[in-house]
Motif scaffolding. Structure first.
Motif, mmCIF file in Angstrom:
data_model
loop_
_atom_site.group_PDB
_atom_site.id
_atom_site.type_symbol
_atom_site.label_atom_id
_atom_site.label_comp_id
_atom_site.label_asym_id
_atom_site.label_seq_id
_atom_site.Cartn_x
_atom_site.Cartn_y
_atom_site.Cartn_z
ATOM 1 N N GLY A 93 35.103 89.541 45.909
ATOM 2 C CA GLY A 93 36.254 90.288 45.420
ATOM 3 C C GLY A 93 35.944 91.744 45.143
ATOM 4 O O GLY A 93 36.846 92.519 44.812
ATOM 5 N N ARG A 94 34.685 92.136 45.271
ATOM 6 C CA ARG A 94 34.310 93.537 45.092
ATOM 7 C C ARG A 94 34.645 94.326 46.352
ATOM 8 O O ARG A 94 34.846 93.751 47.424
ATOM 9 C CB ARG A 94 32.813 93.655 44.779
ATOM 10 N N PHE A 95 34.644 95.658 46.217
ATOM 11 C CA PHE A 95 35.001 96.518 47.340
ATOM 12 C C PHE A 95 33.779 97.134 48.010
ATOM 13 O O PHE A 95 33.912 97.792 49.045
ATOM 14 C CB PHE A 95 35.973 97.613 46.873
ATOM 15 N N THR A 96 32.610 96.946 47.443
ATOM 16 C CA THR A 96 31.371 97.437 48.029
ATOM 17 C C THR A 96 30.337 96.327 48.065
ATOM 18 O O THR A 96 30.323 95.449 47.191
ATOM 19 C CB THR A 96 30.797 98.635 47.243
ATOM 20 N N VAL A 97 29.475 96.386 49.058
ATOM 21 C CA VAL A 97 28.370 95.434 49.199
ATOM 22 C C VAL A 97 27.111 96.258 49.447
ATOM 23 O O VAL A 97 27.088 97.103 50.350
ATOM 24 C CB VAL A 97 28.607 94.466 50.366
ATOM 25 N N GLY A 98 26.085 96.044 48.648
ATOM 26 C CA GLY A 98 24.850 96.794 48.792
ATOM 27 C C GLY A 98 24.153 96.504 50.107
ATOM 28 O O GLY A 98 24.003 95.352 50.507
ATOM 29 N N VAL A 99 23.732 97.580 50.782
ATOM 30 C CA VAL A 99 22.954 97.473 52.022
ATOM 31 C C VAL A 99 21.846 98.516 51.930
ATOM 32 O O VAL A 99 22.119 99.718 52.046
ATOM 33 C CB VAL A 99 23.815 97.729 53.276
ATOM 34 N N GLY A 100 20.618 98.085 51.713
ATOM 35 C CA GLY A 100 19.510 99.026 51.574
ATOM 36 C C GLY A 100 19.748 99.960 50.402
ATOM 37 O O GLY A 100 20.036 99.530 49.288
ATOM 38 N N THR A 101 19.673 101.280 50.667
ATOM 39 C CA THR A 101 19.886 102.272 49.614
ATOM 40 C C THR A 101 21.345 102.724 49.557
ATOM 41 O O THR A 101 21.668 103.683 48.852
ATOM 42 C CB THR A 101 19.000 103.504 49.845
ATOM 43 N N GLY A 102 22.223 102.038 50.282
ATOM 44 C CA GLY A 102 23.621 102.429 50.313
ATOM 45 C C GLY A 102 24.541 101.267 49.991
ATOM 46 O O GLY A 102 24.114 100.215 49.508
ATOM 47 N N ALA A 103 25.827 101.497 50.242
ATOM 48 C CA ALA A 103 26.834 100.473 49.973
ATOM 49 C C ALA A 103 27.860 100.483 51.097
ATOM 50 O O ALA A 103 28.333 101.542 51.524
ATOM 51 C CB ALA A 103 27.513 100.720 48.641
ATOM 52 N N LEU A 104 28.208 99.287 51.554
ATOM 53 C CA LEU A 104 29.144 99.103 52.662
ATOM 54 C C LEU A 104 30.542 98.854 52.103
ATOM 55 O O LEU A 104 30.711 98.153 51.099
ATOM 56 C CB LEU A 104 28.699 97.900 53.490
ATOM 57 N N SER A 105 31.556 99.424 52.755
ATOM 58 C CA SER A 105 32.952 99.153 52.420
ATOM 59 C C SER A 105 33.754 99.138 53.711
ATOM 60 O O SER A 105 33.316 99.674 54.737
ATOM 61 C CB SER A 105 33.507 100.218 51.468
#
Length: 309
Positions: A93-105
């Motif tokens: 239900g979140r709008f971001t997903v952590g990927v490495g040093t960043g966040a995916l949306s």
């Protein structure tokens, strides 16, 4: 960004989107668009999504980026049709997903295009942008939305002076960037002092702060059969409304907007100093002379050119 990220490939992006948003995602195509974040078109099962990978620090934490995208979704849910809202992850239900040093949306794919700078200055388009920003500035602030804070602190000019006192050997453009920054030390010091005084003034007027997009320029606008959409909401924050006015004022909208000149100056300096800080980090770090590197160097020169001759 023009160049693909070195730390993640298209297959990994497609897998992350399939895991968290679109179960049928099968293909990710890198899009060399914009500057500052990486983008892909991801498709599957007859659906197309626009995928963004934002870097976090120093611009964001995981919490502030999530709050920005959640805030954009809340604005859209409250009826703001000009918001191209992120989609919540199926898994959390979140709008971001952590990927490495960043966040995916992800957002829905918009059939349309961004106006050119000339098109963005046409009266009919300007009125649409003014109306969209007026609605945003009247909106009830979404829960958890961050307050704008200064991009640099009192020690910025001194720290930059110390960092540029010796040659940089981090890449082919490092010395050009360092010498340009060092040559503008007096201007950077003057800008920083003025900026912090104006920021203090802005904080005494927090009752006037409103939800602001932060970067509603033509590259963050998309026009199609649906009308105007504002995209890239990662800078959403409570701030003086003048934070959103730069392009409208340049197009001659001052009489309609009636901005506070001090706040206009604050956000001109906010952009300039944050850009200089970002480019200093960029060229002090390892780089190889890519198209993005050359674009960044031109951006640095442009910001420094604001100093009196």
């Amino acid at each position: 960004m023009l160049s693909r990220p070195s730390f993640i490939g298209d297959e990994a992006i497609a897998h992350a989107v399939a895991t968290h948003w679109l179960l049928d995602a099968t293909e990710a195509d890198y899009l060399p668009w914009g500057f500052g974040a990486h983008h892909w078109r991801v498709t599957g099962g007859g659906t197309t999504l626009f995928v963004t990978l934002d870097q976090l620090r120093p611009r964001h934490t995981e919490a502030t980026l999530e709050a920005a995208y959640a805030g954009a979704a809340a604005l859209a849910a409250a009826g703001m049709e000009t918001v191209c809202a992120p989609l919540p992850a199926r898994s959390s239900g979140r709008f971001t997903v952590g990927v490495g040093t960043g966040a995916l949306s992800v957002t829905p794919w918009l059939e349309g295009r961004s106006p050119t700078e000339a098109e963005a200055g046409e009266p009919r388009h300007l009125r649409a942008v003014e109306a969209a920003l007026a609605a945003l500035h009247r909106a009830t602030p979404p829960p958890g939305l961050r307050h704008w804070t200064p991009q640099v602190g009192p020690g910025f000019a001194g720290q930059l002076r110390a960092r540029t006192a010796r040659p940089w050997t981090s890449g082919p453009l490092a010395e050009r960037a360092r010498t340009a920054i060092a040559a503008h030390d007096a201007a950077i010091t003057r800008w920083t002092d003025r900026y912090l005084r104006l920021a203090d003034l802005a904080r005494t007027r927090r009752e006037l702060w409103v939800p602001t997009h932060g970067e509603p320029h033509h590259a963050n606008q998309v026009v199609g059969a649906y009308g105007l959409k504002l995209v890239d909401w990662e800078s959403l924050a409570l701030a003086p409304p003048e934070r959103d006015y730069a392009d409208l004022l340049a197009a001659g909208a001052a009489d309609r907007l009636r901005p506070d000149p001090a706040m206009v100056e604050l956000f001109a300096l906010d952009w300039r100093l944050s850009e200089i800080a970002a480019y200093a980090r960029w060229f002090a770090a390892p780089h190889t002379g890519t198209d993005d590197d050359h674009t960044a160097l031109e951006g640095l020169y442009e910001e420094l050119s604001q100093a009196p001759a």
